[in-house]
Design a protein around this motif. Structure first.
Motif, PDB file in Angstrom:
ATOM      1  N   ASN A 253       0.198   5.377  -0.254  1.00  8.84           N
ATOM      2  CA  ASN A 253      -0.652   6.441  -0.527  1.00  8.84           C
ATOM      3  C   ASN A 253      -0.019   7.522  -0.481  1.00  8.84           C
TER       4      ASN A 253
ATOM      5  N   GLU B  83      -8.241   1.466   2.131  1.00  3.92           N
ATOM      6  CA  GLU B  83      -7.401   1.324   0.913  1.00  3.92           C
ATOM      7  C   GLU B  83      -7.178  -0.103   0.805  1.00  3.92           C
ATOM      8  N   THR B  84      -6.837  -0.883   2.196  1.00  2.64           N
ATOM      9  CA  THR B  84      -6.659  -2.371   2.223  1.00  2.64           C
ATOM     10  C   THR B  84      -7.855  -3.046   1.639  1.00  2.64           C
TER      11      THR B  84
ATOM     12  N   ASN C  99      -6.328   4.200   5.588  1.00  3.61           N
ATOM     13  CA  ASN C  99      -5.428   2.756   5.256  1.00  3.61           C
ATOM     14  C   ASN C  99      -6.336   1.536   5.189  1.00  3.61           C
ATOM     15  N   GLU C 100      -7.088   1.600   6.268  1.00  5.83           N
ATOM     16  CA  GLU C 100      -7.835   0.307   6.150  1.00  5.83           C
ATOM     17  C   GLU C 100      -8.908   0.148   4.931  1.00  5.83           C
TER      18      GLU C 100
ATOM     19  N   TRP D 230      -1.581  10.629   1.607  1.00  9.00           N
ATOM     20  CA  TRP D 230      -2.708  11.375   1.954  1.00  9.00           C
ATOM     21  C   TRP D 230      -2.294  13.006   2.153  1.00  9.00           C
TER      22      TRP D 230
ATOM     23  N   VAL E 157      -6.209   8.804   9.288  1.00  5.63           N
ATOM     24  CA  VAL E 157      -5.215   8.053   8.386  1.00  5.63           C
ATOM     25  C   VAL E 157      -5.498   6.565   8.668  1.00  5.63           C
TER      26      VAL E 157
ATOM     27  N   ARG F 193       0.644  -1.333  -0.087  1.00  7.17           N
ATOM     28  CA  ARG F 193      -0.066  -0.046  -0.119  1.00  7.17           C
ATOM     29  C   ARG F 193       0.912   1.375   0.047  1.00  7.17           C
TER      30      ARG F 193
ATOM     31  N   THR G 257     -11.751   7.531  -1.047  1.00 11.13           N
ATOM     32  CA  THR G 257     -10.531   7.781  -0.675  1.00 11.13           C
ATOM     33  C   THR G 257      -9.837   9.019  -1.618  1.00 11.13           C
TER      34      THR G 257
END
Length: 343
Positions: A96, A128-129, A125-126, A98, A121, A94, A150
């Motif tokens: 990212n 995006e997972t 992140n979760e 942000w 954040v 991952r 996101t």
């Protein structure tokens, strides 16, 4: 004295307040009282977080957590959660970009502390997972929905920031030559690597002339000492390393510097396979040999992608970040102090 302070006649009575919060309405007047005219003095809060210090922040965080819960429920119904550890490790890393704390505070119309920023954040992140899991499983609708959320919190220059740490691909010219740049300390090396063009010959005759066990030793001797190898009767490899139009053994008289330059070639097992021409500038022999080795390793990884992992594990594909520490005022050098003199 206590008798004067508290009169004895008043100690038997208790005093109550007769003031009420609303005016008293006699029961006989209730028939003529219009209850429809009474309205709420304050409107009902539109948000559950109205009485918190930062209602906008908690409303946005609540909506993000709600989206996270919906995504988790959708993946669980598809039997994709809980994900085993080996499957989670197989997901692409991952990466990212942000928005920073200040810009996120402007979006949420609230001043954010570091703990609140990290809390947002973590949720992103979760999400995006879960998006990566949905992409691997082929659930396009869920993937697009999470992506739409996101994208609101990504930086405007996210593509430029993510591409900043990636190395640019090495380009080849029409002759198959690669050009790379290596650096070490204050030295830099421009390296051109050309594959060796072996002359056509009979394989059986060539195998009789050069034993298989001595091919590597012969190529290494030719690179380190081309003058002595040319005097021998054995046929040698036509590969060579020229540094500033000078043979390697002549330009680097110290054996440790030559070994540093040859190390990527020996580790890759490509002795005698490429001709190397380099132009080095700046620094001393140690820095120039390190810069040359860095450029050679990058070029070999471009010519032979299969050995890139070996060179990367040997830390030859990244620049050595060690530099000379600057001199400090009041000190003789970076850390050396002047000798103490009593008088």
């Amino acid at each position: 004295m206590n008798v004067l302070r508290r009169p004895s006649g008043l100690s038997k009575f208790r005093f109550y307040s007769t003031q009420t919060t609303r005016p008293f309405v006699p029961p006989a007047s209730l028939n003529h009282f219009d209850f429809r005219q009474r309205q709420r003095e304050k409107p009902r809060p539109t948000s559950p977080a109205f009485y918190t210090a930062r209602p906008e922040f908690y409303d946005q965080l609540s909506s993000l957590e709600s989206a996270l819960q919906h995504a988790k429920t959708a993946l669980t119904s598809c039997h994709l959660l809980p994900l085993p550890q080996f499957a989670r490790e197989a997901l692409p890393p991952r990466v990212n970009a942000w928005v920073d704390k200040r810009e996120l505070g402007l979006k949420l119309r609230s001043t954010l502390t570091t703990s609140r920023y990290r809390r947002v954040v973590l949720v992103l992140n979760e999400l995006e997972t879960y998006r990566a899991i949905a992409e691997k499983a082929g659930i396009a609708e869920l993937q697009e929905g999470i992506r739409g959320i996101t994208e609101l919190f990504e930086r405007a220059d996210a593509a430029t920031m993510l591409a900043r740490g990636k190395a640019k691909p090495v380009k080849f010219d029409e002759y198959g030559r690669s050009y790379t740049l290596g650096k070490r300390k204050t030295s830099s090396a421009r390296v051109w690597i050309v594959p060796v063009q072996q002359p056509p010959s009979d394989k059986s005759t060539a195998s009789q002339l050069i034993p298989a066990a001595t091919e590597t030793d012969t190529a290494l001797t030719a690179l380190l000492d081309p003058i002595s190898s040319s005097k021998s009767n054995e046929p040698v490899s036509v590969s060579q390393i020229l540094v500033n139009n000078t043979p390697l053994s002549t330009y680097f008289p110290i054996p440790a510097d030559r070994a540093r330059v040859i190390h990527p070639i020996k580790l890759a097992g490509l002795l005698g396979a490429y001709n190397i021409f380099a132009i080095v500038r700046g620094g001393g022999t140690s820095g120039q040999s390190g810069a040359l080795a860095h450029g050679i390793a990058k070029g070999l990884a471009a010519h032979e992608p299969a050995i890139a992992t070996i060179l990367r594990k040997a830390k030859l594909l990244r620049r050595d970040p060690r530099m000379v520490e600057r001199k400090k005022p009041g000190l003789a050098k970076a850390r050396k102090r002047y000798a103490w003199v009593k008088r």
